[in-house]
Write an enzyme that holds these catalytic residues in place. Structure first.
Site, PDB file in Angstrom:
ATOM      1  N   VAL A 144      60.067  45.436  27.780  1.00 38.65           N
ATOM      2  CA  VAL A 144      60.217  46.317  26.621  1.00 38.65           C
ATOM      3  C   VAL A 144      61.167  47.450  27.006  1.00 38.65           C
ATOM      4  CG1 VAL A 144      59.050  47.774  24.943  1.00 38.65           C
ATOM      5  CG2 VAL A 144      57.864  45.770  25.876  1.00 38.65           C
ATOM      6  N   HIS A 171      58.642  53.103  30.241  1.00 41.16           N
ATOM      7  CA  HIS A 171      57.184  53.240  30.355  1.00 41.16           C
ATOM      8  C   HIS A 171      56.793  53.096  31.808  1.00 41.16           C
ATOM      9  CE1 HIS A 171      58.236  49.058  29.494  1.00 41.16           C
ATOM     10  NE2 HIS A 171      57.210  48.685  30.268  1.00 41.16           N
ATOM     11  N   MET A 172      55.853  53.903  32.194  1.00 43.16           N
ATOM     12  CA  MET A 172      55.249  53.818  33.518  1.00 43.16           C
ATOM     13  C   MET A 172      53.948  53.036  33.364  1.00 43.16           C
ATOM     14  SD  MET A 172      53.697  57.000  35.722  1.00 43.16           S
ATOM     15  CE  MET A 172      55.059  58.061  35.343  1.00 43.16           C
ATOM     16  N   HIS A 173      53.751  52.034  34.215  1.00 48.61           N
ATOM     17  CA  HIS A 173      52.459  51.344  34.258  1.00 48.61           C
ATOM     18  C   HIS A 173      51.561  52.118  35.212  1.00 48.61           C
ATOM     19  CE1 HIS A 173      53.782  47.298  32.615  1.00 48.61           C
ATOM     20  NE2 HIS A 173      54.956  47.835  32.925  1.00 48.61           N
TER      21      HIS A 173
HETATM   22  P1  AMP Z   1      57.442  45.686  31.195  1.00 51.80           P
HETATM   23  O1  AMP Z   1      57.593  44.299  31.721  1.00 51.80           O
HETATM   24  O2  AMP Z   1      57.401  46.719  32.275  1.00 51.80           O
HETATM   25  O3  AMP Z   1      58.463  46.022  30.125  1.00 51.80           O
HETATM   26  O4  AMP Z   1      56.009  45.765  30.540  1.00 51.80           O
HETATM   27  C1  AMP Z   1      55.744  45.660  29.177  1.00 51.80           C
HETATM   28  C2  AMP Z   1      54.250  45.725  29.011  1.00 51.80           C
HETATM   29  O5  AMP Z   1      53.970  45.967  27.651  1.00 51.80           O
HETATM   30  C3  AMP Z   1      53.501  44.473  29.429  1.00 51.80           C
HETATM   31  O6  AMP Z   1      52.560  44.776  30.445  1.00 51.80           O
HETATM   32  C4  AMP Z   1      52.804  44.028  28.122  1.00 51.80           C
HETATM   33  O7  AMP Z   1      51.525  43.518  28.379  1.00 51.80           O
HETATM   34  C5  AMP Z   1      52.764  45.320  27.331  1.00 51.80           C
HETATM   35  N1  AMP Z   1      52.715  45.207  25.891  1.00 51.80           N
HETATM   36  C6  AMP Z   1      53.481  44.412  25.102  1.00 51.80           C
HETATM   37  N2  AMP Z   1      53.211  44.630  23.809  1.00 51.80           N
HETATM   38  C7  AMP Z   1      52.263  45.606  23.778  1.00 51.80           C
HETATM   39  C8  AMP Z   1      51.574  46.288  22.731  1.00 51.80           C
HETATM   40  N3  AMP Z   1      51.798  46.008  21.436  1.00 51.80           N
HETATM   41  N4  AMP Z   1      50.648  47.220  23.059  1.00 51.80           N
HETATM   42  C9  AMP Z   1      50.414  47.495  24.363  1.00 51.80           C
HETATM   43  N5  AMP Z   1      51.028  46.898  25.381  1.00 51.80           N
HETATM   44  C10 AMP Z   1      51.939  45.967  25.102  1.00 51.80           C
END
Ligand code: AMP
Length: 126
Positions: free
Chosen positions: A102, A106-108
């Site tokens: 995405v 965003h920080m996990h």
């Molecule tokens: P990244 O690969 O770092 O871009 O992580 C994107 C994250 O967004 C993944 O861990 C997904 O599980 C999470 N994700 C995708 N759609 C949603 C949503 N609608 N609400 C919350 N998390 C989401």
């Protein structure tokens, strides 16, 4: 060159209130909510509200207040969700090699169990 921000990415829609989220923290600069597909008992995503693609453009263009709010939010979330003592991990995936899905920064923040070693080692050629 500035990264091009897609205003239709899923987190932009959440930030505009067009899609729901399970919010755990919010202030003037930051929104944090639970990951929809959690990889650990605690898995929260911590976003600046303004449109940054990744750490790359955020670190160049964000205000000091935004940067401070973002990292302070991580500590607040860790304390609030009870993982500060046992430990946790924060990470940002960036771009192709980082497998960023995405394109809104965003920080996990993951925790609540032993997370193991940090990164899979590269397979060695025989
Ligand atoms: P990244 O690969 O770092 O871009 O992580 C994107 C994250 O967004 C993944 O861990 C997904 O599980 C999470 N994700 C995708 N759609 C949603 C949503 N609608 N609400 C919350 N998390 C989401």
């Amino acid at each position: 060159m500035a990264e091009v921000y897609d205003t239709e990415n899923i987190f932009a829609k959440i930030l505009r209130g067009e899609l729901p989220c399970d919010k755990v923290y919010e202030d003037e600069h930051v929104l944090a909510f639970k990951d929809l597909y959690p990889k650990a008992p605690v898995h929260v995503l911590i976003l600046p509200k303004r449109p940054y693609v990744s750490v790359t453009d955020f670190s160049q263009s964000a205000s000091d207040a935004e940067i401070a709010a973002w990292i302070r939010a991580a500590g607040n979330v860790a304390r609030e969700l009870g993982v500060a003592e046992g430990g946790y991990r924060v990470l940002c995936n960036v771009g192709r090699d980082g497998h960023q899905e995405v394109a809104h920064l965003h920080m996990h923040l993951v925790g609540g169990r032993d997370l193991g070693g940090m990164i899979r080692r590269e397979e060695r050629q025989p």
